[in-house]
Motif scaffolding. Structure first.
Motif, mmCIF file in Angstrom:
data_model
loop_
_atom_site.group_PDB
_atom_site.id
_atom_site.type_symbol
_atom_site.label_atom_id
_atom_site.label_comp_id
_atom_site.label_asym_id
_atom_site.label_seq_id
_atom_site.Cartn_x
_atom_site.Cartn_y
_atom_site.Cartn_z
ATOM 1 N N THR A 1 -20.621 2.000 -21.014
ATOM 2 C CA THR A 1 -20.502 2.198 -19.566
ATOM 3 C C THR A 1 -19.103 1.689 -19.198
ATOM 4 N N HIS A 2 -18.588 2.103 -18.049
ATOM 5 C CA HIS A 2 -17.213 1.750 -17.733
ATOM 6 C C HIS A 2 -17.096 0.440 -16.966
ATOM 7 N N ARG A 3 -18.194 -0.188 -16.688
ATOM 8 C CA ARG A 3 -18.199 -1.449 -15.945
ATOM 9 C C ARG A 3 -17.498 -1.297 -14.599
ATOM 10 N N LEU A 4 -17.709 -0.144 -13.986
ATOM 11 C CA LEU A 4 -17.222 0.050 -12.622
ATOM 12 C C LEU A 4 -18.421 -0.127 -11.701
ATOM 13 N N LEU A 5 -18.233 -0.855 -10.609
ATOM 14 C CA LEU A 5 -19.333 -1.033 -9.678
ATOM 15 C C LEU A 5 -19.802 0.328 -9.168
ATOM 16 N N ASP A 6 -21.096 0.499 -9.128
ATOM 17 C CA ASP A 6 -21.675 1.766 -8.684
ATOM 18 C C ASP A 6 -22.134 1.601 -7.238
ATOM 19 N N PHE A 7 -21.325 2.054 -6.319
ATOM 20 C CA PHE A 7 -21.635 1.828 -4.908
ATOM 21 C C PHE A 7 -22.812 2.663 -4.424
ATOM 22 N N LYS A 8 -23.209 3.627 -5.238
ATOM 23 C CA LYS A 8 -24.418 4.387 -4.863
ATOM 24 C C LYS A 8 -25.624 3.467 -4.813
ATOM 25 N N LEU A 9 -25.616 2.435 -5.676
ATOM 26 C CA LEU A 9 -26.751 1.507 -5.701
ATOM 27 C C LEU A 9 -26.796 0.653 -4.434
ATOM 28 N N ALA A 10 -25.679 0.546 -3.733
ATOM 29 C CA ALA A 10 -25.640 -0.259 -2.511
ATOM 30 C C ALA A 10 -26.266 0.480 -1.342
ATOM 31 N N ALA A 11 -26.380 1.791 -1.481
ATOM 32 C CA ALA A 11 -26.976 2.575 -0.400
ATOM 33 C C ALA A 11 -28.487 2.391 -0.400
ATOM 34 N N GLU A 12 -29.058 2.332 0.781
ATOM 35 C CA GLU A 12 -30.517 2.195 0.876
ATOM 36 C C GLU A 12 -31.182 3.523 0.519
ATOM 37 N N GLY A 13 -32.441 3.440 0.109
ATOM 38 C CA GLY A 13 -33.225 4.648 -0.109
ATOM 39 C C GLY A 13 -32.723 5.491 -1.264
ATOM 40 N N GLU A 14 -32.322 4.806 -2.315
ATOM 41 C CA GLU A 14 -31.842 5.519 -3.498
ATOM 42 C C GLU A 14 -32.970 6.376 -4.064
ATOM 43 N N MET A 15 -32.640 7.605 -4.449
ATOM 44 C CA MET A 15 -33.634 8.436 -5.126
ATOM 45 C C MET A 15 -33.772 7.906 -6.549
ATOM 46 N N PRO A 16 -35.004 7.794 -7.057
ATOM 47 C CA PRO A 16 -35.142 7.339 -8.440
ATOM 48 C C PRO A 16 -34.399 8.300 -9.371
ATOM 49 N N PRO A 17 -33.701 7.760 -10.381
ATOM 50 C CA PRO A 17 -33.009 8.657 -11.300
ATOM 51 C C PRO A 17 -34.034 9.528 -12.027
ATOM 52 N N PRO A 18 -33.629 10.741 -12.449
ATOM 53 C CA PRO A 18 -34.578 11.591 -13.162
ATOM 54 C C PRO A 18 -34.953 10.948 -14.492
ATOM 55 N N PRO A 19 -36.114 11.300 -15.046
ATOM 56 C CA PRO A 19 -36.502 10.735 -16.341
ATOM 57 C C PRO A 19 -35.426 11.020 -17.383
ATOM 58 N N ALA A 20 -35.210 10.057 -18.277
ATOM 59 C CA ALA A 20 -34.175 10.213 -19.300
ATOM 60 C C ALA A 20 -34.551 11.357 -20.232
ATOM 61 N N PRO A 21 -33.530 12.020 -20.817
ATOM 62 C CA PRO A 21 -33.813 13.114 -21.756
ATOM 63 C C PRO A 21 -34.622 12.621 -22.959
ATOM 64 N N THR A 22 -35.338 13.535 -23.558
ATOM 65 C CA THR A 22 -36.124 13.187 -24.744
ATOM 66 C C THR A 22 -35.718 14.096 -25.897
ATOM 67 N N ALA A 23 -36.104 13.676 -27.096
ATOM 68 C CA ALA A 23 -35.858 14.480 -28.291
ATOM 69 C C ALA A 23 -37.006 14.225 -29.243
ATOM 70 N N PRO A 24 -37.270 15.162 -30.150
ATOM 71 C CA PRO A 24 -38.373 14.949 -31.088
ATOM 72 C C PRO A 24 -38.155 13.655 -31.868
ATOM 73 N N ALA A 25 -39.223 12.850 -31.970
ATOM 74 C CA ALA A 25 -39.097 11.544 -32.628
ATOM 75 C C ALA A 25 -40.012 11.490 -33.846
ATOM 76 N N SER A 26 -39.565 10.727 -34.831
ATOM 77 C CA SER A 26 -40.458 10.484 -35.969
ATOM 78 C C SER A 26 -41.226 9.208 -35.659
ATOM 79 N N CYS A 27 -42.451 9.100 -36.133
ATOM 80 C CA CYS A 27 -43.199 7.882 -35.817
ATOM 81 C C CYS A 27 -43.232 6.943 -37.022
ATOM 82 N N GLU A 28 -42.314 7.157 -37.960
ATOM 83 C CA GLU A 28 -42.279 6.273 -39.131
ATOM 84 C C GLU A 28 -41.576 4.969 -38.793
ATOM 85 N N ASP A 29 -41.942 3.902 -39.534
ATOM 86 C CA ASP A 29 -41.266 2.628 -39.364
ATOM 87 C C ASP A 29 -39.799 2.780 -39.751
#
Lengths: 362, 148
Positions: free
Chosen positions: A125-153
């Motif tokens: 991340t660029h360590r720049l302050l995100d002023f969008k977070l300072a705004a009230e009523g932030e929309m929840p971010p969309p769910p993070a992308p997914t990819a096929p996962a293996s369930c092996e240890d």
């Protein structure tokens, strides 16, 4: 010495009333819930669990709220609460090789079974302050992308190095580890006791100790062989039943360093290891822990003691606990009226003597 | 190998599932508890969690976790629970279900509770694993020079 002083009850009561009001702050601003702290200040909650040495996110969130965000005060509250709980037993050692990993990286191998998994990291991340977070009523971010996962240890990186005998092995054991919450810490401490003290130690202190080894005070040439974060099951042998069952699951961060080692009087040239394991997502602490662990192993590996603070077991272990340190540090603000009277008398007398000698000489 | 990496008996599996389940969800799935005799009232305590040095070596004490335990009797069946956290209702409900799952109504509670919890746990795990998989680094090497 400090003496019990009577009086001040009303002042104390009023101070506490004011503290309660200040803690809540402006009543025109919505109150924070425990759930909000647990969910949105999760890394603060993790730190309080790690240093409070009690895994319970709701309690840690409550402590943070009560302590007005002072994390060491929150750790103190957790430690105090912990003493009220009966000890129901010890778990089976958790198996980090079976961790459901959300993050797993290695600085020593690019391509490795299980891959480099970044997880929800601040890295890149660029360590720049995100002023969008300072705004009230932030929309929840969309769910993070997914990819096929293996369930092996996901296998440990050190297990791969182990196959060639290139790295010192950690043999499986069943010895009951010493517990500094039951028996006061005695030095010299074995590695198990040191790790217990470091994992609950102050993150800032452990970080600085680790950093000092990197800057040359007891250099150990560490690579992060592997850093992993994820959930592991906790099982316990239930005496009434005669078998072990899972009693829950916890999130932990594990770091294994691989350290260059040219051999010593007792050991052949091979890689050696430092180990960090900490409650929660606590990456900085886990890496620092593994560096400090490795620095403290100079004796068993036949290395020289070069006088570095991070090699000095007493220095590290006796100063790592922030509740102990705070207690001793802050007690000097409590009334020391009698001590100080005695000091005053002493300095007055010495001063009078010194002045008398000076006058006589003139 | 540790005890819990060995194959588990059905009872070990359901006790683990009940312990790991969110207390509120368990209460939804099994709102009404049959009459039972309490043998050990729900008790909140701490369990010392052990880790292993280097992930594989000697045990050491990592720190404690809160755990609530309970033992009771439903008819002639004794149920036990050790569940993470401080929720006494969770421990009581898990112990009642542990007893019921040993009885002749087991199939019903398996369907009503265990199968649902298992499916939800699997989904939750798979979701996190899939998000993690999306952050796996795909390295590619830039071709330099050419062999042709």
């Amino acid at each position: 010495m400090y003496v019990a002083v009577k009086g001040g009850e009303r002042a104390i009561e009023n101070a506490h009333a004011w503290l309660a009001e200040e803690r809540r702050g402006d009543p025109g601003i919505a109150e924070m819930s425990i759930a909000q702290i647990r969910a949105q200040l999760a890394l603060a909650v993790n730190r309080v669990m790690a240093e409070g040495s009690l895994y319970d996110p709701d309690l840690a969130a409550l402590a943070i709220k009560q302590a007005r965000g002072d994390l060491i005060e929150a750790v103190f509250l957790i430690r105090a609460y912990r003493t009220t709980l009966p000890r129901l037993g010890s778990s089976c050692p958790i198996e980090t090789a079976q961790m459901a990993v959300i993050r797993r990286i290695s600085a020593t191998y690019k391509d490795l079974p299980g891959g480099q998994v970044l997880g929800p990291t601040f890295d890149y991340t660029h360590r720049l302050l995100d002023f969008k977070l300072a705004a009230e009523g932030e929309m929840p971010p969309p769910p993070a992308p997914t990819a096929p996962a293996s369930c092996e240890d996901v296998p440990h990186v050190t297990a791969m190095l182990n196959r060639d005998g290139m790295i010192q092995t950690e043999l499986r054991g069943t010895a009951t580890p010493p517990d500094l919450t039951r028996t006061p810490m005695e030095l010299p401490a074995n590695r198990a006791l040191r790790l217990q003290a470091i994992t609950r130690g102050d993150e800032g202190f452990i970080l600085s100790m680790a950093y000092s080894t990197q800057r040359g005070y007891g250099r150990t040439h560490a690579f992060v062989g592997e850093l992993r974060i994820g959930t592991v099951a906790v099982a316990m042998e239930i005496a009434e039943l005669g078998f072990a069952v899972d009693i829950g699951a916890i999130e932990v961060t594990e770091c294994e360093t691989v350290n260059q080692f040219t051999g010593s009087k007792t050991e052949p040239p091979q890689f050696t290891r430092g180990y960090g394991l900490v409650f929660g997502q606590t990456e900085r602490k886990a890496i620092a822990m593994s560096l400090v662990d490795r620095a403290l192993r100079w004796r068993e590996l036949g290395e020289d003691f070069v006088g570095a603070p991070a090699q000095d077991e007493e220095f590290v272990l006796m100063h790592a606990d922030n509740v102990q340190a705070t207690g001793f540090l802050e007690h000097i603000k409590l009334p020391h009226y009698v001590d100080f009277q005695a000091e005053l008398e002493l300095v007055r007398r010495l001063r009078a003597e010194a002045l008398a000698t000076q006058e006589a000489a003139e | 190998m540790s005890e819990h990496s060995l194959p588990q008996t059905p009872r070990q599996i359901w006790m683990g599932l009940l312990a790991r389940a969110p207390a509120a969800r368990l209460a939804e799935l099994c709102p009404d508890l049959p009459p039972h005799e309490v043998l050990r009232a729900p008790e909140v305590g701490a369990v010392m969690v052990e880790g292993r040095i280097g992930g594989t070596g000697q045990p050491f004490n990592l720190g404690e976790m809160t755990v609530t335990r309970c033992a009771l009797r439903v008819g002639s069946l004794v149920g036990h629970a050790y569940v993470q956290g401080r929720d006494k209702d969770h421990a009581r409900r898990a112990a009642v279900l542990d007893a019921l799952l040993q009885g002749d109504q087991a199939a019903r509670y398996r369907r009503q509770v265990l199968d649902v919890l298992q499916a939800e746990e699997t989904t939750a795990r798979a979701t996190r694993a899939a998000k993690a998989a999306a952050t796996k680094v795909e390295f590619f090497t830039l071709v330099r020079g050419d062999d042709q």
